[in-house]
Write a protein that holds these residues in place. Structure first.
Motif, PDB file in Angstrom:
ATOM      1  N   LEU A  11       0.884  -1.122   0.167  1.00  0.00           N
ATOM      2  CA  LEU A  11      -0.048   0.021  -0.044  1.00  0.00           C
ATOM      3  C   LEU A  11       0.858   1.276  -0.045  1.00  0.00           C
ATOM      4  N   ASP A  15      -2.804   5.396   0.622  1.00  0.00           N
ATOM      5  CA  ASP A  15      -3.804   4.241   0.607  1.00  0.00           C
ATOM      6  C   ASP A  15      -4.038   3.752   2.157  1.00  0.00           C
ATOM      7  N   ARG A  16      -2.851   3.844   2.829  1.00  0.00           N
ATOM      8  CA  ARG A  16      -2.817   3.303   4.241  1.00  0.00           C
ATOM      9  C   ARG A  16      -3.641   4.282   4.778  1.00  0.00           C
ATOM     10  N   ASP A  43      -0.107  -5.534   4.424  1.00  0.00           N
ATOM     11  CA  ASP A  43       0.717  -4.470   4.095  1.00  0.00           C
ATOM     12  C   ASP A  43       2.108  -4.800   4.331  1.00  0.00           C
ATOM     13  N   GLY A  78      -4.828  -3.444  -7.564  1.00  0.00           N
ATOM     14  CA  GLY A  78      -4.283  -2.434  -6.128  1.00  0.00           C
ATOM     15  C   GLY A  78      -5.203  -1.215  -5.939  1.00  0.00           C
ATOM     16  N   ILE A  80      -7.692   0.090  -3.649  1.00  0.00           N
ATOM     17  CA  ILE A  80      -8.470  -0.257  -2.293  1.00  0.00           C
ATOM     18  C   ILE A  80      -9.774  -0.146  -2.211  1.00  0.00           C
TER      19      ILE A  80
END
Length: 90
Positions: A11, A15-16, A43, A78, A80
């Protein structure tokens, strides 16, 4: 863990941050929160990931759930939001 080797979850910082916001603030469906927690736990950008059994016990999910979330993350390239959200009907 096979899913970490075949489908690593990496990530970005943005995104995190977005996933942490989903899990800690606002009103979201439980399934979305659970998938966000799984992505955060899998992650690899933050370092070494715990074994499947440890993550599954900590989150209260099965190893199969971890595998399916990692698979869906890989299938959506990828994204999210496509991973944690509901699938759209055709």
């Amino acid at each position: 863990m096979p899913s970490q080797k075949k489908r690593p979850v990496t990530l970005t910082a943005a995104d995190r941050e977005a996933l942490v916001r989903v899990t800690t603030t606002g009103v979201h469906p439980a399934s979305m929160i659970r998938r966000a927690q799984v992505l955060l736990a899998l992650d690899t950008s933050t370092g070494e990931v715990d074994p499947v059994e440890v993550i599954a016990a900590r989150l209260g999910v099965s190893g199969e759930t971890l595998r399916l979330v990692a698979k869906r993350f890989a299938e959506t390239s990828g994204d999210i939001w496509a991973t944690v959200g509901r699938r759209q009907r055709e």
